[in-house]
Design a protein around this motif. Structure first.
Motif, PDB file in Angstrom:
ATOM      1  N   VAL A  77      -6.626  -7.863  13.708  1.00 14.65           N
ATOM      2  CA  VAL A  77      -8.005  -8.343  13.698  1.00 14.65           C
ATOM      3  C   VAL A  77      -8.211  -9.257  12.494  1.00 14.65           C
ATOM      4  N   ILE A  78      -8.829 -10.408  12.744  1.00 14.42           N
ATOM      5  CA  ILE A  78      -9.252 -11.320  11.676  1.00 14.42           C
ATOM      6  C   ILE A  78     -10.777 -11.310  11.690  1.00 14.42           C
ATOM      7  N   ILE A  79     -11.394 -11.014  10.558  1.00 10.36           N
ATOM      8  CA  ILE A  79     -12.842 -10.801  10.550  1.00 10.36           C
ATOM      9  C   ILE A  79     -13.509 -11.505   9.368  1.00 10.36           C
ATOM     10  N   ASP A  80     -14.612 -12.190   9.663  1.00 10.34           N
ATOM     11  CA  ASP A  80     -15.411 -12.826   8.620  1.00 10.34           C
ATOM     12  C   ASP A  80     -16.328 -11.773   7.998  1.00 10.34           C
ATOM     13  N   ILE A  81     -16.774 -11.999   6.773  1.00 13.58           N
ATOM     14  CA  ILE A  81     -17.710 -11.065   6.144  1.00 13.58           C
ATOM     15  C   ILE A  81     -19.132 -11.317   6.621  1.00 13.58           C
ATOM     16  N   GLN A  82     -19.539 -12.589   6.608  1.00 14.24           N
ATOM     17  CA  GLN A  82     -20.907 -12.926   6.993  1.00 14.24           C
ATOM     18  C   GLN A  82     -20.987 -13.133   8.498  1.00 14.24           C
ATOM     19  N   LEU A  83     -21.637 -12.186   9.164  1.00 19.23           N
ATOM     20  CA  LEU A  83     -21.745 -12.193  10.620  1.00 19.23           C
ATOM     21  C   LEU A  83     -23.172 -11.866  11.042  1.00 19.23           C
ATOM     22  N   PRO A  84     -23.537 -12.190  12.276  1.00 23.54           N
ATOM     23  CA  PRO A  84     -24.869 -11.811  12.774  1.00 23.54           C
ATOM     24  C   PRO A  84     -24.998 -10.291  12.885  1.00 23.54           C
ATOM     25  N   LYS A  85     -26.196  -9.809  12.804  1.00 24.31           N
ATOM     26  CA  LYS A  85     -26.512  -8.393  12.990  1.00 24.31           C
ATOM     27  C   LYS A  85     -25.958  -7.544  11.850  1.00 24.31           C
ATOM     28  N   TYR A  86     -24.645  -7.268  11.861  1.00 25.35           N
ATOM     29  CA  TYR A  86     -23.991  -6.491  10.811  1.00 25.35           C
ATOM     30  C   TYR A  86     -22.875  -7.330  10.194  1.00 25.35           C
ATOM     31  N   ASP A  87     -22.571  -7.089   8.907  1.00 29.33           N
ATOM     32  CA  ASP A  87     -21.525  -7.873   8.264  1.00 29.33           C
ATOM     33  C   ASP A  87     -20.136  -7.334   8.592  1.00 29.33           C
ATOM     34  N   GLY A  88     -19.131  -8.069   8.115  1.00 27.49           N
ATOM     35  CA  GLY A  88     -17.754  -7.690   8.413  1.00 27.49           C
ATOM     36  C   GLY A  88     -17.355  -6.353   7.838  1.00 27.49           C
ATOM     37  N   PHE A  89     -17.943  -5.976   6.698  1.00 23.83           N
ATOM     38  CA  PHE A  89     -17.636  -4.672   6.119  1.00 23.83           C
ATOM     39  C   PHE A  89     -18.029  -3.547   7.078  1.00 23.83           C
ATOM     40  N   HIS A  90     -19.181  -3.709   7.728  1.00 23.16           N
ATOM     41  CA  HIS A  90     -19.632  -2.695   8.692  1.00 23.16           C
ATOM     42  C   HIS A  90     -18.623  -2.545   9.825  1.00 23.16           C
ATOM     43  N   TRP A  91     -18.197  -3.688  10.381  1.00 22.37           N
ATOM     44  CA  TRP A  91     -17.282  -3.617  11.513  1.00 22.37           C
ATOM     45  C   TRP A  91     -15.904  -3.132  11.091  1.00 22.37           C
ATOM     46  N   CYS A  92     -15.516  -3.427   9.843  1.00 22.30           N
ATOM     47  CA  CYS A  92     -14.246  -2.893   9.351  1.00 22.30           C
ATOM     48  C   CYS A  92     -14.303  -1.366   9.290  1.00 22.30           C
ATOM     49  N   VAL A 112      -1.059 -20.816   5.320  1.00 24.69           N
ATOM     50  CA  VAL A 112      -1.202 -19.550   4.611  1.00 24.69           C
ATOM     51  C   VAL A 112      -1.636 -18.453   5.578  1.00 24.69           C
ATOM     52  N   LEU A 113      -2.627 -18.752   6.421  1.00 23.50           N
ATOM     53  CA  LEU A 113      -3.097 -17.767   7.402  1.00 23.50           C
ATOM     54  C   LEU A 113      -1.964 -17.339   8.326  1.00 23.50           C
ATOM     55  N   ILE A 114      -1.218 -18.297   8.830  1.00 23.51           N
ATOM     56  CA  ILE A 114      -0.121 -17.981   9.752  1.00 23.51           C
ATOM     57  C   ILE A 114       0.958 -17.162   9.053  1.00 23.51           C
ATOM     58  N   ALA A 115       1.270 -17.517   7.798  1.00 13.53           N
ATOM     59  CA  ALA A 115       2.287 -16.767   7.049  1.00 13.53           C
ATOM     60  C   ALA A 115       1.853 -15.323   6.849  1.00 13.53           C
ATOM     61  N   LYS A 116       0.588 -15.122   6.527  1.00  9.96           N
ATOM     62  CA  LYS A 116       0.085 -13.756   6.331  1.00  9.96           C
ATOM     63  C   LYS A 116       0.118 -12.968   7.637  1.00  9.96           C
ATOM     64  N   ILE A 117      -0.299 -13.594   8.721  1.00 10.72           N
ATOM     65  CA  ILE A 117      -0.272 -12.921  10.027  1.00 10.72           C
ATOM     66  C   ILE A 117       1.149 -12.519  10.388  1.00 10.72           C
ATOM     67  N   GLN A 118       2.083 -13.446  10.229  1.00 13.30           N
ATOM     68  CA  GLN A 118       3.472 -13.160  10.574  1.00 13.30           C
ATOM     69  C   GLN A 118       4.045 -12.028   9.725  1.00 13.30           C
ATOM     70  N   TYR A 138      -6.847 -10.471   2.474  1.00 13.77           N
ATOM     71  CA  TYR A 138      -8.120 -11.151   2.254  1.00 13.77           C
ATOM     72  C   TYR A 138      -7.829 -12.617   1.984  1.00 13.77           C
ATOM     73  N   ILE A 139      -8.464 -13.499   2.741  1.00 18.89           N
ATOM     74  CA  ILE A 139      -8.259 -14.937   2.587  1.00 18.89           C
ATOM     75  C   ILE A 139      -9.609 -15.598   2.329  1.00 18.89           C
ATOM     76  N   GLN A 140      -9.658 -16.392   1.286  1.00 15.95           N
ATOM     77  CA  GLN A 140     -10.911 -17.076   0.964  1.00 15.95           C
ATOM     78  C   GLN A 140     -10.976 -18.440   1.653  1.00 15.95           C
ATOM     79  N   LYS A 141     -12.135 -18.742   2.218  1.00 17.63           N
ATOM     80  CA  LYS A 141     -12.367 -20.059   2.805  1.00 17.63           C
ATOM     81  C   LYS A 141     -12.727 -21.047   1.694  1.00 17.63           C
TER      82      LYS A 141
END
Length: 229
Positions: free
Chosen positions: A49-64, A107-113, A98-101
């Motif tokens: 799962v790749i998840i943003d922190i700032q999301l509608p309704k509830y933030d990414g921490f909630h969904w994590c 970098v994202l692909i390397a971390k996923i792999q 954790y990856i900062q925008k």
């Protein structure tokens, strides 16, 4: 083909992530209704799962938190926020990275792999059950059990514990752990390792084993063999 769930409400960014990852033969899914994230998670059954922190309704921490209450699937956080507490919070909640925008897609692909190789391949040539300090560790189920009970670890926590136990009573340097865990230390911060080890020790405290993971300042960590079956 690995199945990835991207919980990102920025549609243009999501489509760019999907396009890039699809080129690497990943099966990429997004969220249709941000009020029903867990329903869609259960339906998709992603491998990561790749998840943003700032999301509608509830933030990414909630969904994590919600995901971790049901699954040990690897989680990577994305965030445009640069406050250190965000990274610490994500790791304490059980995220794997954790990856900062803005970020570079290499970098994202390397971390996923690296995470997928570690989580889904590392245990295939390892003994699945291990005894340590009077406890039984199940590397496949990510559990540690003794007379005080059973705790469930994240994939990262299990991997760190395995590395320390395989070298028990010997110091494992921070560099060795970073290279082993994330395969390329350029893609991980030193603080992330500290957070993961501290979280592992706190979990082990629940069954009286936290004291057997020691920090050797300036050197690394050591798993002591303190109890016998």
């Amino acid at each position: 083909m690995f199945k990835l769930l991207v919980i990102e409400d920025d549609k243009s960014l999501f489509h760019e992530i999907k396009e890039r990852l699809t080129q690497w033969s990943y099966d990429v899914h997004g969220i249709k209704d941000f009020n029903q994230v867990m329903d869609e998670f259960s339906e998709i059954k992603p491998d990561l799962v790749i998840i943003d922190i700032q999301l509608p309704k509830y933030d990414g921490f909630h969904w994590c938190r919600m995901i971790r209450s049901h699954s040990n699937v690897p989680i990577i956080f994305l965030s445009s926020r640069d406050h250190p507490t965000d990274m610490v919070m994500s790791m304490q909640l059980g995220a794997d990275d954790y990856i900062q925008k803005p970020f570079h897609f290499d970098v994202l692909i390397a971390k996923i792999q690296a995470i997928l190789r570690r989580v889904y391949n590392y245990s295939t040539d390892q003994i699945q059950l291990k005894t340590w300090c009077g406890a039984t560790i199940d590397y496949e189920k990510n559990t540690v059990s003794n007379e005080s009970g059973t705790i469930e670890l994240t994939k990262n926590e299990t991997y760190i514990l395995r590395e320390l136990i395989e070298h028990k009573n010997n110091i494992v340097s921070r560099e060795e752990l970073i290279n082993s865990l994330w395969e390329d230390e350029r893609f991980i911060s030193d603080n992330t390792l500290t957070v993961n080890v501290n979280r592992l020790r706190k979990r082990l405290d629940e069954i009286g084993l936290g004291q057997y993971i020691e920090t050797k300042v300036g050197q690394g960590y050591i798993a002591k063999e303190g109890k016998t079956l």
